[in-house]
Design a protein around this motif. Structure first.
Motif, PDB file in Angstrom:
ATOM      1  N   PRO A  40       0.806  -1.227   0.000  1.00  0.00           N
ATOM      2  CA  PRO A  40       0.000   0.000   0.000  1.00  0.00           C
ATOM      3  C   PRO A  40       0.839   1.278   0.000  1.00  0.00           C
ATOM      4  N   TYR A  41       2.151   1.140   0.053  1.00  0.00           N
ATOM      5  CA  TYR A  41       2.997   2.330   0.106  1.00  0.00           C
ATOM      6  C   TYR A  41       3.075   3.004  -1.257  1.00  0.00           C
ATOM      7  N   PRO A  42       3.204   4.347  -1.260  1.00  0.00           N
ATOM      8  CA  PRO A  42       3.240   5.082  -2.527  1.00  0.00           C
ATOM      9  C   PRO A  42       4.485   4.777  -3.359  1.00  0.00           C
ATOM     10  N   ARG A  43       4.328   4.909  -4.648  1.00  0.00           N
ATOM     11  CA  ARG A  43       5.375   4.570  -5.621  1.00  0.00           C
ATOM     12  C   ARG A  43       6.702   5.271  -5.352  1.00  0.00           C
ATOM     13  N   ASN A  44       6.646   6.566  -5.113  1.00  0.00           N
ATOM     14  CA  ASN A  44       7.890   7.312  -4.897  1.00  0.00           C
ATOM     15  C   ASN A  44       8.560   6.911  -3.585  1.00  0.00           C
ATOM     16  N   PHE A  45       7.776   6.552  -2.588  1.00  0.00           N
ATOM     17  CA  PHE A  45       8.303   6.024  -1.328  1.00  0.00           C
ATOM     18  C   PHE A  45       9.056   4.723  -1.622  1.00  0.00           C
ATOM     19  N   GLU A  46       8.441   3.838  -2.417  1.00  0.00           N
ATOM     20  CA  GLU A  46       9.074   2.549  -2.771  1.00  0.00           C
ATOM     21  C   GLU A  46      10.415   2.775  -3.478  1.00  0.00           C
ATOM     22  N   TRP A  47      10.427   3.717  -4.404  1.00  0.00           N
ATOM     23  CA  TRP A  47      11.641   4.038  -5.149  1.00  0.00           C
ATOM     24  C   TRP A  47      12.744   4.462  -4.174  1.00  0.00           C
ATOM     25  N   GLY A  48      12.417   5.371  -3.274  1.00  0.00           N
ATOM     26  CA  GLY A  48      13.384   5.820  -2.280  1.00  0.00           C
ATOM     27  C   GLY A  48      13.828   4.700  -1.351  1.00  0.00           C
ATOM     28  N   LEU A  49      12.887   3.841  -0.964  1.00  0.00           N
ATOM     29  CA  LEU A  49      13.201   2.716  -0.081  1.00  0.00           C
ATOM     30  C   LEU A  49      14.276   1.825  -0.703  1.00  0.00           C
ATOM     31  N   ILE A  50      14.092   1.463  -1.966  1.00  0.00           N
ATOM     32  CA  ILE A  50      15.062   0.598  -2.642  1.00  0.00           C
ATOM     33  C   ILE A  50      16.401   1.333  -2.795  1.00  0.00           C
ATOM     34  N   GLU A  51      16.361   2.626  -3.107  1.00  0.00           N
ATOM     35  CA  GLU A  51      17.606   3.400  -3.170  1.00  0.00           C
ATOM     36  C   GLU A  51      18.302   3.402  -1.806  1.00  0.00           C
TER      37      GLU A  51
END
Length: 180
Positions: free
Chosen positions: A132-143
């Motif tokens: 349920p987390y937002p896309r940009n949050f996911e991108w930052g998480l993986i970074e």
């Protein structure tokens, strides 16, 4: 229907220490971060490692951040989560990415979706996000996970691929080791 910003399990919780990453992303404007977090029933005093808070409350705060400050700030929040997440000691970046779903459930309780990681040719790793987390949050998480073990001496590129609108799959991230 998209899971983004909406947790299907109203009882799902996340380690409160992870939510602290929201505040850490507002270093230059701490009052704004604090105001957004507190507006969504997230008390600063509750953001301790031994506490769990409702996922939906955090998602509501993240949605507010996207609306008020913008998606780039969500990416900052995601990058900061690695500082407080419960991550197994001694694992390298690639092991963390391949075990991301298990790590996710060490930091969450309830039905909060999944991460699907697979190895691609040329040592790349694909992470498919169905949370349920937002896309940009996911991108930052993986970074953030790719920078977490900088002492390994390895660096990675993270390619973001947007998922289809109104789908369980919000995005895919391709992580490639950089040579040199």
């Amino acid at each position: 229907m998209s899971m983004e910003f909406s947790c299907s399990d109203p009882g799902a919780v996340v380690r409160a220490a992870n939510v602290r990453a929201t505040l850490d992303a507002f270093k230059l404007m701490p009052a704004i971060g604090r105001r957004i977090v507190e507006k969504h029933d997230l008390r600063i005093s509750d953001l301790r490692p031994d506490h769990f808070i409702r996922v939906q409350h955090w998602l509501n705060a993240l949605k507010d951040i996207q609306t008020v400050v913008g998606p780039a700030k969500l990416r900052d929040v995601g990058r900061n989560v690695v500082e407080s997440a419960n991550i197994p000691m001694g694992e390298d970046t690639e092991s963390i990415l391949m075990n991301l779903d298990g790590i996710y459930y060490q930091n969450h309780r309830g039905d909060v979706g999944h991460y699907f990681s697979s190895r691609l040719p040329n040592r790349a790793i694909e992470v498919r996000c169905e949370t349920p987390y937002p896309r940009n949050f996911e991108w930052g998480l993986i970074e953030g996970f790719c920078r977490y073990k900088a002492t390994e001496g390895r660096r990675y590129s993270v390619e973001y691929i947007n998922g289809p609108a109104r789908a369980l799959h919000t995005c895919t991230l391709i992580v490639r080791p950089l040579v040199g």
